[in-house]
Write a protein that holds these residues in place. Sequence first.
Motif, PDB file in Angstrom:
ATOM      1  N   TYR A  31       0.991  -1.137  -0.074  1.00 54.08           N
ATOM      2  CA  TYR A  31       0.023   0.080   0.024  1.00 54.08           C
ATOM      3  C   TYR A  31       0.894   1.355   0.001  1.00 54.08           C
ATOM      4  O   TYR A  31       1.972   1.273   0.463  1.00 54.08           O
ATOM      5  CB  TYR A  31      -0.732   0.010   1.239  1.00 54.08           C
ATOM      6  CG  TYR A  31      -2.012  -1.005   1.278  1.00 54.08           C
ATOM      7  CD1 TYR A  31      -1.993  -2.264   1.071  1.00 54.08           C
ATOM      8  CD2 TYR A  31      -3.327  -0.363   1.528  1.00 54.08           C
ATOM      9  CE1 TYR A  31      -3.056  -3.338   1.110  1.00 54.08           C
ATOM     10  CE2 TYR A  31      -4.442  -1.281   1.489  1.00 54.08           C
ATOM     11  CZ  TYR A  31      -4.216  -2.707   1.168  1.00 54.08           C
ATOM     12  OH  TYR A  31      -5.295  -3.377   1.128  1.00 54.08           O
ATOM     13  N   LEU A  33       1.015   4.697   1.641  1.00 46.69           N
ATOM     14  CA  LEU A  33       0.949   5.287   2.877  1.00 46.69           C
ATOM     15  C   LEU A  33       1.106   6.812   2.844  1.00 46.69           C
ATOM     16  O   LEU A  33       2.034   7.333   2.485  1.00 46.69           O
ATOM     17  CB  LEU A  33       1.621   4.672   4.204  1.00 46.69           C
ATOM     18  CG  LEU A  33       1.354   3.155   4.333  1.00 46.69           C
ATOM     19  CD1 LEU A  33       2.253   2.451   5.288  1.00 46.69           C
ATOM     20  CD2 LEU A  33      -0.091   2.559   4.439  1.00 46.69           C
ATOM     21  N   GLY A  34       0.232   7.463   3.868  1.00 47.10           N
ATOM     22  CA  GLY A  34       0.400   8.981   3.881  1.00 47.10           C
ATOM     23  C   GLY A  34      -0.068   9.596   5.033  1.00 47.10           C
ATOM     24  O   GLY A  34      -0.561   9.039   5.879  1.00 47.10           O
ATOM     25  N   THR A  49       3.857  11.314   1.854  1.00 53.23           N
ATOM     26  CA  THR A  49       3.587  10.046   1.423  1.00 53.23           C
ATOM     27  C   THR A  49       4.616   9.221   1.201  1.00 53.23           C
ATOM     28  O   THR A  49       5.625   9.769   0.652  1.00 53.23           O
ATOM     29  CB  THR A  49       2.562  10.109   0.066  1.00 53.23           C
ATOM     30  OG1 THR A  49       3.343  10.565  -0.999  1.00 53.23           O
ATOM     31  CG2 THR A  49       1.284  10.825   0.215  1.00 53.23           C
ATOM     32  N   CYS A  98      -3.438   9.573   9.402  1.00 54.63           N
ATOM     33  CA  CYS A  98      -2.514   8.653   8.393  1.00 54.63           C
ATOM     34  C   CYS A  98      -3.777   7.968   7.644  1.00 54.63           C
ATOM     35  O   CYS A  98      -4.780   8.101   7.806  1.00 54.63           O
ATOM     36  CB  CYS A  98      -1.996   7.637   9.159  1.00 54.63           C
ATOM     37  SG  CYS A  98      -3.001   6.484  10.375  1.00 54.63           S
ATOM     38  N   ALA A  99      -3.191   7.769   6.346  1.00 56.19           N
ATOM     39  CA  ALA A  99      -4.266   7.112   5.246  1.00 56.19           C
ATOM     40  C   ALA A  99      -3.401   5.978   4.421  1.00 56.19           C
ATOM     41  O   ALA A  99      -2.261   5.884   4.552  1.00 56.19           O
ATOM     42  CB  ALA A  99      -4.723   8.247   4.617  1.00 56.19           C
ATOM     43  N   ALA A 100      -4.132   5.172   4.006  1.00 57.63           N
ATOM     44  CA  ALA A 100      -3.458   4.143   3.057  1.00 57.63           C
ATOM     45  C   ALA A 100      -4.473   3.902   1.740  1.00 57.63           C
ATOM     46  O   ALA A 100      -5.611   4.129   1.716  1.00 57.63           O
ATOM     47  CB  ALA A 100      -3.687   2.916   3.794  1.00 57.63           C
ATOM     48  N   ARG A 101      -3.815   3.599   0.641  1.00 55.48           N
ATOM     49  CA  ARG A 101      -4.522   3.073  -0.295  1.00 55.48           C
ATOM     50  C   ARG A 101      -3.581   2.070  -1.287  1.00 55.48           C
ATOM     51  O   ARG A 101      -2.439   2.279  -0.905  1.00 55.48           O
ATOM     52  CB  ARG A 101      -4.523   4.502  -1.414  1.00 55.48           C
ATOM     53  CG  ARG A 101      -3.360   5.001  -1.868  1.00 55.48           C
ATOM     54  CD  ARG A 101      -3.584   6.085  -3.093  1.00 55.48           C
ATOM     55  NE  ARG A 101      -2.452   6.644  -3.595  1.00 55.48           N
ATOM     56  CZ  ARG A 101      -1.808   6.199  -4.558  1.00 55.48           C
ATOM     57  NH1 ARG A 101      -2.275   5.207  -5.182  1.00 55.48           N
ATOM     58  NH2 ARG A 101      -0.604   6.887  -5.041  1.00 55.48           N
ATOM     59  N   THR A 108      -6.590   8.180  -4.828  1.00 56.76           N
ATOM     60  CA  THR A 108      -7.563   8.344  -3.696  1.00 56.76           C
ATOM     61  C   THR A 108      -7.231   7.470  -2.613  1.00 56.76           C
ATOM     62  O   THR A 108      -7.213   6.505  -2.507  1.00 56.76           O
ATOM     63  CB  THR A 108      -9.095   8.532  -4.111  1.00 56.76           C
ATOM     64  OG1 THR A 108      -9.263   9.298  -5.038  1.00 56.76           O
ATOM     65  CG2 THR A 108      -9.673   8.845  -2.813  1.00 56.76           C
ATOM     66  N   TYR A 109      -6.941   8.225  -1.382  1.00 56.79           N
ATOM     67  CA  TYR A 109      -6.756   7.363  -0.138  1.00 56.79           C
ATOM     68  C   TYR A 109      -8.180   7.054   0.348  1.00 56.79           C
ATOM     69  O   TYR A 109      -8.897   7.475   0.580  1.00 56.79           O
ATOM     70  CB  TYR A 109      -5.998   8.230   0.893  1.00 56.79           C
ATOM     71  CG  TYR A 109      -4.622   8.328   0.509  1.00 56.79           C
ATOM     72  CD1 TYR A 109      -4.008   9.368  -0.471  1.00 56.79           C
ATOM     73  CD2 TYR A 109      -3.566   7.410   1.387  1.00 56.79           C
ATOM     74  CE1 TYR A 109      -2.801   8.827  -0.689  1.00 56.79           C
ATOM     75  CE2 TYR A 109      -2.263   7.333   0.966  1.00 56.79           C
ATOM     76  CZ  TYR A 109      -1.702   8.243  -0.107  1.00 56.79           C
ATOM     77  OH  TYR A 109      -0.431   8.052  -0.455  1.00 56.79           O
ATOM     78  N   TRP A 112      -8.575   5.562   6.344  1.00 61.06           N
ATOM     79  CA  TRP A 112      -7.808   6.801   7.349  1.00 61.06           C
ATOM     80  C   TRP A 112      -8.118   6.186   8.695  1.00 61.06           C
ATOM     81  O   TRP A 112      -9.061   5.620   9.295  1.00 61.06           O
ATOM     82  CB  TRP A 112      -9.180   7.773   7.132  1.00 61.06           C
ATOM     83  CG  TRP A 112      -8.916   8.417   5.728  1.00 61.06           C
ATOM     84  CD1 TRP A 112      -9.723   7.931   4.647  1.00 61.06           C
ATOM     85  CD2 TRP A 112      -8.163   9.545   5.078  1.00 61.06           C
ATOM     86  NE1 TRP A 112      -9.399   8.683   3.379  1.00 61.06           N
ATOM     87  CE2 TRP A 112      -8.365   9.643   3.886  1.00 61.06           C
ATOM     88  CE3 TRP A 112      -7.079  10.272   6.010  1.00 61.06           C
ATOM     89  CZ2 TRP A 112      -7.695  10.688   3.102  1.00 61.06           C
ATOM     90  CZ3 TRP A 112      -6.620  11.310   5.083  1.00 61.06           C
ATOM     91  CH2 TRP A 112      -6.900  11.487   3.970  1.00 61.06           C
TER      92      TRP A 112
END
Length: 122
Positions: A31, A33-34, A49, A98-101, A108-109, A112
Amino acid sequence: VQLQASGGGLVQAGGSLRLSCTASGRNVDSYFLGWFRQAPGKEREIVATVSSNIGGTSYTNYADYVKGRFTISRDNAKNTVYLQMNSLKPEDTAVYYCAARQESSGPTYVYWGQGTQVTVSS
């Protein structure tokens, strides 16, 4: 994927904090990550990111307003992404998310974390 952020707090200007975000429910090795942040009355904005590092090097990107002060890193063994924040300024005060995609799902993430408050006093 569930994300749990931690490490926020109150710090004086010029100080440092390290945020952590641990994923559960799925391995996030592949993934992106951001870290993002949102200050009161402002839109959420990107901070940094990091791409997947499967097969070798991961790539990082930083917003101009944190370049040279913040460092994003990931530890796949711990399913965790970090944000080291140095030389903090009052304008860095915000809730940090933090976020992941997945790379395959586009820019787009999707996942969350709940956010952690960072307050920098002058």
